[in-house]
Scaffold this active site. Structure first.
Site, PDB file in Angstrom:
ATOM      1  N   ASP A   1      42.972  18.096 -41.583  1.00  0.00           N
ATOM      2  CA  ASP A   1      42.661  17.412 -42.842  1.00  0.00           C
ATOM      3  C   ASP A   1      43.778  17.537 -43.877  1.00  0.00           C
ATOM      4  O   ASP A   1      44.000  16.621 -44.665  1.00  0.00           O
ATOM      5  CB  ASP A   1      41.356  17.966 -43.420  1.00  0.00           C
ATOM      6  CG  ASP A   1      40.197  17.812 -42.452  1.00  0.00           C
ATOM      7  OD1 ASP A   1      40.085  16.722 -41.850  1.00  0.00           O
ATOM      8  OD2 ASP A   1      39.416  18.766 -42.274  1.00  0.00           O
ATOM      9  N   ILE A   2      44.490  18.662 -43.877  1.00  0.00           N
ATOM     10  CA  ILE A   2      45.514  18.891 -44.905  1.00  0.00           C
ATOM     11  C   ILE A   2      46.808  18.149 -44.609  1.00  0.00           C
ATOM     12  O   ILE A   2      47.748  18.207 -45.400  1.00  0.00           O
ATOM     13  CB  ILE A   2      45.807  20.391 -45.068  1.00  0.00           C
ATOM     14  CG1 ILE A   2      46.307  20.981 -43.751  1.00  0.00           C
ATOM     15  CG2 ILE A   2      44.567  21.129 -45.550  1.00  0.00           C
ATOM     16  CD1 ILE A   2      46.767  22.423 -43.868  1.00  0.00           C
TER      17      ILE A   2
END
Length: 485
Positions: free
Chosen positions: A413-414
């Site tokens: 996600d990052i």
């Protein structure tokens, strides 16, 4: 021990806690900071026990038994806990602090003379306010932390599940899901419960009634559940940080009830530092700080779309080794995949192998990588990665465009470009690591399944991305072997 000497000792303990926070703010001084914290806590316990000069031998015996039991359990947990389970352990510890606040308030209501809070007409009004607020914050912290633990743990160990009746287990499974549970009209429900708690607090202060206190605790327990269950996915690190702050304020509330200045100071330090950390993380995730406090965020997670219709460029560890061997600059991005595979020591071997070939190697850390603040930093420190090659997002993001290879280890996600490019994405606006700007991206992952936020990552399908499927530790070890060959 005299009151003046105890006050001086508490002051020294408070200074130790402040020095501990200062030390923990940087990896190079973290061990020293931890030692300061241990010394401060030791002082606090010894001085508090020395003030119980009028207590009976039986009371001291109960205290010794409780300390021995808690210390034994704590030691056993510290010996056995895996780093991947550290976030849920922190959540579990938060819950105990909150529950302790509720118990202390209940004990003060039952035996006010033992706490020195009696006035002319009963319990002092200010003490009733302290007890009520401590109960509210403590109860919210307890149930909120239990729900957070369930979302992080995802399931019970198999030998425990076998002993739980199926209907009860199904209820637990409902809450032990990382995805948000979005109740209909949840904001209206939360407002109604919050207003009820406020009215019960005023009624408790006016009547000093035990049944009202029970209702106050009950509604506060319910509010903790209602605030946390709509939250999930990539927002969980912020939840852990915020619950840490809540536990500090709950401890401060206990301090007022017990008339213990050391506990007030310690709780205030934990509460304020947790709130500051939560604010920093909210900025890192483009979240509203007020919304975090009210449990109003968390509508993250959508089904991945189109993942099965697109193709990826798949490679082997040997291909990744070839890219890195011909690179001048490699940036390694660790994520939860590294923690799950316990690949930090293999990453250290990769670091040594690349540096030995004259490759410039740096590590990029996102503020919410993993499941709690500092998760990746702790793992890299465990593997003795030099601190001067580990950089936070704002310090290294501009360097990806000059990197030959970005090696991403399960950091889904990052690194998701949708946060910059897709306004309909649940994580739109969240600052991410710009790994897509590197000349080549090597992404190690077990499968194309979405990350903790539950959304697909377009980075997988970019022309400059090579997916290497498999366990992060095994893949990294194979890359090292290929480099050495």
């Amino acid at each position: 021990m005299s009151a003046n000497l105890a006050a001086l000792g508490y002051l020294v303990g408070a200074v130790c806690f402040i020095l501990a926070l200062r030390g923990l703010s940087h990896p190079t001084s973290a061990r020293t900071g931890n030692l300061y914290g241990m010394v401060g806590m030791g002082l606090a316990v010894v001085i508090t026990l020395s003030l119980l000069s009028g207590a009976s031998l039986w009371s001291f015996l109960l205290i010794v038994i409780a300390v021995a039991a808690g210390g034994t359990v704590g030691f056993m947990i510290a010996e056995r806990i895996q780093m991947t389970a550290m976030p849920q352990l922190v959540a579990a510890f938060h819950s105990l602090v909150g529950l302790a606040a509720v118990f202390v308030a209940a004990a003060a209501l039952l035996r006010p003379e033992a706490f020195g809070i009696l006035g002319a007409g009963g319990i002092k009004l200010v003490s009733l306010l302290e007890m009520g607020l401590g109960t509210i914050v403590g109860a919210v912290t307890f149930t909120g932390s239990v729900i957070a633990w369930g979302k992080l743990q995802a399931r019970f160990p198999k030998h425990i599940e076998e002993r739980i009746p199926e209907p009860v287990l199904n209820v637990f499974r409902l809450f032990m899901r990382s995805a948000p549970i979005l109740l209909p009209a949840r904001h209206a429900i939360n407002i109604a419960v919050g207003a009820t708690i406020l009215l019960l607090l005023l009624l408790f202060m006016a009547t000093e009634n035990g049944f009202v206190f029970f209702l106050l605790a009950l509604f506060s327990f319910a509010l903790g559940v209602l605030l946390i269950i709509p939250i999930g996915g990539a927002d969980m690190p912020v939840v852990i940080s915020m619950l840490n702050s809540y536990s500090g304020w709950a401890a401060a509330g206990i301090g007022f009830t017990l008339n213990n200045p050391m506990l007030i100071i310690t709780g205030a330090l934990v509460g304020s530092s947790g709130a500051i950390l939560s604010y920093i993380m909210c900025k890192a995730m483009n979240r509203s700080f007020v919304s975090v406090i009210l449990g109003g965020f968390g509508e993250t997670g959508t089904a991945q779309t189109g993942a099965e219709e697109r193709t990826v460029k798949q490679g082997a560890p040997e291909d990744a080794a070839f890219l890195m061997d011909n690179a001048q600059k490699v940036i390694i991005v660790p994520g939860y995949g590294m923690a799950v595979a316990q690949a930090q020591h293999a990453v250290r071997e990769l670091f040594d192998a690349l540096v030995g070939r004259g490759v410039e190697v740096k590590f990029a850390i996102h503020p919410v990588a993993g499941r709690m603040p500092g998760h990746m930093n702790v793992l890299l420190a465990e593997a003795n990665i030099p601190y001067d090659v580990v950089f936070e997002l704002e310090d290294i993001n501009n360097e990806f465009q000059t990197a030959d290879v970005a090696y991403v280890i399960g950091a889904n996600d990052i690194t998701n470009p949708a946060a910059k490019e897709d306004s309909s994405s649940p994580i739109y606006g969240m600052p991410v690591l710009d790994v897509d700007k590197a000349r080549a991206v090597v992404f190690v992952k077990r499968s194309l399944a979405p990350g903790y936020a539950g959304i697909d990552n377009p980075l997988f399908y970019r022309d400059n991305t090579m997916m290497v499927f498999g366990d992060a530790k095994k893949v990294t070890e194979e890359i090292v072997r290929a480099l050495e060959a």
